[in-house]
Write a protein that holds these residues in place. Structure first.
Motif, mmCIF file in Angstrom:
data_model
loop_
_atom_site.group_PDB
_atom_site.id
_atom_site.type_symbol
_atom_site.label_atom_id
_atom_site.label_comp_id
_atom_site.label_asym_id
_atom_site.label_seq_id
_atom_site.Cartn_x
_atom_site.Cartn_y
_atom_site.Cartn_z
ATOM 1 N N PRO A 83 61.810 21.061 1.755
ATOM 2 C CA PRO A 83 62.419 20.203 0.725
ATOM 3 C C PRO A 83 61.384 19.372 -0.032
ATOM 4 C CG PRO A 83 62.737 19.247 2.906
ATOM 5 C CD PRO A 83 62.113 20.595 3.116
ATOM 6 N N ASP A 84 60.205 19.241 0.551
ATOM 7 C CA ASP A 84 59.158 18.437 -0.084
ATOM 8 C C ASP A 84 57.823 19.145 0.139
ATOM 9 O OD1 ASP A 84 57.941 16.382 -1.426
ATOM 10 O OD2 ASP A 84 58.020 14.958 0.207
ATOM 11 N N LEU A 85 56.741 18.410 0.085
ATOM 12 C CA LEU A 85 55.424 18.998 0.308
ATOM 13 C C LEU A 85 55.347 19.673 1.673
ATOM 14 C CD1 LEU A 85 52.938 16.232 -0.903
ATOM 15 C CD2 LEU A 85 53.572 18.308 -2.100
ATOM 16 N N LEU A 86 54.723 20.865 1.694
ATOM 17 C CA LEU A 86 54.380 21.504 2.956
ATOM 18 C C LEU A 86 52.881 21.293 3.167
ATOM 19 C CD1 LEU A 86 54.922 23.317 5.412
ATOM 20 C CD2 LEU A 86 54.441 25.297 3.928
ATOM 21 N N VAL A 87 52.521 20.530 4.192
ATOM 22 C CA VAL A 87 51.117 20.239 4.477
ATOM 23 C C VAL A 87 50.792 20.786 5.867
ATOM 24 C CG1 VAL A 87 49.355 18.465 4.756
ATOM 25 C CG2 VAL A 87 51.178 18.172 3.059
ATOM 26 N N ILE A 88 49.801 21.685 5.939
ATOM 27 C CA ILE A 88 49.354 22.251 7.217
ATOM 28 C C ILE A 88 47.891 21.874 7.391
ATOM 29 C CG2 ILE A 88 49.103 24.343 8.603
ATOM 30 C CD1 ILE A 88 51.282 25.636 6.924
ATOM 31 N N PHE A 111 43.003 24.759 5.462
ATOM 32 C CA PHE A 111 43.918 23.675 5.084
ATOM 33 C C PHE A 111 44.791 24.118 3.927
ATOM 34 C CE2 PHE A 111 44.749 20.185 2.094
ATOM 35 C CZ PHE A 111 45.590 19.411 2.879
ATOM 36 N N TYR A 112 46.056 23.691 3.955
ATOM 37 C CA TYR A 112 47.001 24.059 2.904
ATOM 38 C C TYR A 112 47.931 22.887 2.629
ATOM 39 C CZ TYR A 112 50.983 26.294 0.586
ATOM 40 O OH TYR A 112 51.984 26.629 -0.297
ATOM 41 N N ALA A 113 48.169 22.644 1.348
ATOM 42 C CA ALA A 113 49.213 21.701 0.932
ATOM 43 C C ALA A 113 49.881 22.288 -0.303
ATOM 44 C CB ALA A 113 48.621 20.327 0.633
ATOM 45 N N GLY A 114 51.217 22.418 -0.246
ATOM 46 C CA GLY A 114 51.927 23.037 -1.356
ATOM 47 C C GLY A 114 53.159 22.236 -1.743
ATOM 48 N N ALA A 115 53.321 22.010 -3.063
ATOM 49 C CA ALA A 115 54.525 21.375 -3.593
ATOM 50 C C ALA A 115 55.431 22.476 -4.131
ATOM 51 C CB ALA A 115 54.175 20.386 -4.705
ATOM 52 N N PRO A 116 56.663 22.604 -3.611
ATOM 53 C CA PRO A 116 57.531 23.706 -4.044
ATOM 54 C C PRO A 116 57.896 23.594 -5.526
ATOM 55 C CG PRO A 116 58.738 22.137 -2.677
ATOM 56 C CD PRO A 116 57.309 21.740 -2.600
ATOM 57 N N LEU A 117 58.005 24.747 -6.173
ATOM 58 C CA LEU A 117 58.439 24.822 -7.571
ATOM 59 C C LEU A 117 59.929 25.125 -7.551
ATOM 60 C CD1 LEU A 117 55.474 26.955 -8.974
ATOM 61 C CD2 LEU A 117 55.711 24.469 -8.988
#
Length: 510
Positions: A83-88, A111-117
């Protein structure tokens, strides 16, 4: 790696394809966003990733090779359900991603951080993500998270605008859809124009004797004044606002109105403060059948200023390099002439010829350095320049990684190659018409211990043995790539086998 079920949801895939964006060409609006995301989050990689049913495709990317990957390599697929940022913080420790080939193998992302579109209807299309090759236990700062969310919303605004324009262009092709076009246009005004940073206006052209002489602003968006400096322009004629505005603007927009064909271009507007604009102009057919022109534009003055400065720098550098090249060639010619005159009384001409030939090899190396602004040179270019000046280049088989040599190492390697080649011409595989030489180079080792390894392999020549006397050329070969040794010579019956090794840091800094 398990792919989340949401990826294959038919409704999600249908919405994604309705945007008609997959496999389209790069666009600056999206490219600018990934550059900004990478800068804000201090990561080498940023992507606008759209997750299809069998792949993830990148509408924009920086720091990552390739325009798509299969789903087994997609971390963004996991962001669809978030629902929000996915931060791994560490992909190698997360069970969802530790088997991902991009994590377990090259380029070993960590490292990964993604904001859903996400669309207004709550459908996730992909993500705006940033990636690093080192773990980040602390993830992103609060400000970085906020900015990544804002940039993801800007991506969606760009996608919505793009889809609206695609739909508009499709409607324009069907004369029976004029009423539907007006509804789409009205929807654009209310949902998009106030949100986009690009300037937008709709103009009505004025013609006299078939020539475009003026245009009136029927509609402008809020960003219009910021992009142009023209305030309260709606309802006004351009010639009244700026009588000296360049005629090419009127000609271009007039052509769109007359032909009904869209155009994209970049042009200067001197009357608007010496600005440059990137413009997409397209026809709009009203219900009454009259043709107006829609204009979507961005101020690209800063980019143009940088381009002009770069071109000027390159022009000056080219002039300097040309003058340096001319002077260096004159200097080498003078040295050769002085040497010839000084040594003409020497009865043994062999060392005299060897000396002048070495001067010629140095001259070739300097030419390569001049093409690289005198800082460094690719080893492949050095090989071709020096070897090709002594023998037909097709008698050499060249293969190796892209390695850059420092200026000093360039000259040392040039002399080394010269000695090896002249020896091969006199005594080795190049002394007949059938022999050849294989030259290869590679990087060996890891970390601070990486070495450049150069191999010289002669074949097809007469049987040879070690030199009976140790002259200057033999001593020069023994000094190796940077004058510090690291040489292994094998005078095999099939031809000379030589290996030269030197620390990469010395080769590049010397």
């Amino acid at each position: 790696m398990n792919v989340p079920d949401i990826v294959f949801d038919p409704r999600r895939l249908a919405v994604l394809r309705s945007y008609q964006v997959l496999d389209t060409l790069p666009e600056s609006g999206f490219d600018d966003i990934v550059q900004l995301a990478a800068h804000i989050c201090a990561t080498p990689v940023a992507l606008v990733s759209l997750v299809d049913g069998d792949r993830q495709w990148f509408k924009a990317r920086t720091g990552f090779d390739g325009s798509e990957t299969d789903l087994t390599r997609s971390v963004c697929a996991h962001s669809l359900a978030s629902p929000d940022l996915l931060v791994i913080p560490d992909l190698a420790l997360d069970p969802r991603t530790n088997a991902n080939p991009l994590v377990a193998g090259e380029p070993r992302i960590r490292f990964y951080a993604g904001a859903p579109l996400v669309t207004d209807d709550g459908v996730a299309l992909g993500s705006l993500c940033v990636i690093d090759q080192v773990p980040r236990p602390g993830g992103l700062t609060g400000q970085q998270q906020t900015m990544l969310r804002l940039l993801a919303r800007q991506v969606m605004s760009q996608l919505e605008l793009r889809r609206a324009l695609v739909e508009r262009d499709a409607i324009l092709l069907d004369k029976q859809s004029a009423e539907a076009l007006e509804k789409v246009t009205a929807s654009l005004y209310t949902s998009l124009f106030d949100a986009i940073d690009a300037g937008f206006c709709i103009i009505e052209m004025k013609f006299e004797d078939g020539a475009a002489v003026d245009y009136r602003f029927d509609e402008v968006n809020p960003a219009f004044a910021m992009q142009t400096g023209l305030h309260d322009a709606r309802g006004k004629w351009m010639r009244d606002l700026h009588p000296g505005h360049e005629q090419h603007w009127f000609d271009l927009y007039g052509k769109v109105a007359r032909t009904g064909e869209s155009i994209r271009f970049e042009n200067p507007a001197r009357e608007l403060g010496d600005r440059w604009y990137e413009v997409h102009a397209f026809p709009i057919i009203t219900s009454g059948g009259s043709r107006k022109v829609g204009i979507l534009f961005n101020d690209i003055s800063d980019r143009k200023e940088i381009e002009l400065a770069r071109r000027e720098t390159e022009r000056v550098q080219e002039l300097v390099n040309g003058e340096l090249s001319h002077r260096m060639k004159n200097m080498f010619a003078m040295v050769q002439a002085i040497a010839t005159q000084t040594l003409r009384s020497v009865p043994d001409k062999v060392p005299v010829e060897a000396f002048t030939s070495r001067i010629h090899a140095l001259s070739k190396a300097h030419d390569v350095l001049l093409h690289q602004d005198w800082t460094a040179a690719p080893i492949g270019d050095i090989l071709k320049a020096v070897l090709g000046s002594l023998e037909r280049i097709d008698r050499f088989e060249l293969a190796g990684d892209k390695v850059i040599l420092g200026a000093r190492a360039t000259l040392t390697v040039a002399l080394l190659l010269h000695e090896l080649t002249t020896n091969a011409i006199k005594y080795g595989s190049l002394s007949n018409d059938t022999g050849s030489v294989a030259v290869s180079w590679r990087l060996a080792g890891a970390g601070d211990g990486v070495e450049l390894v150069l191999n010289w392999r002669e074949s097809g020549g007469p049987a040879i043995g070690p030199p009976t006397r140790r002259g200057f050329g033999s001593r020069l070969i023994q000094t190796g790539l940077v004058g510090s040794g690291g040489v292994d010579l094998d005078y095999d019956a099939a031809g000379l086998r030589a290996e030269f090794r030197a620390p990469l840091v010395q080769v590049q800094l010397s």
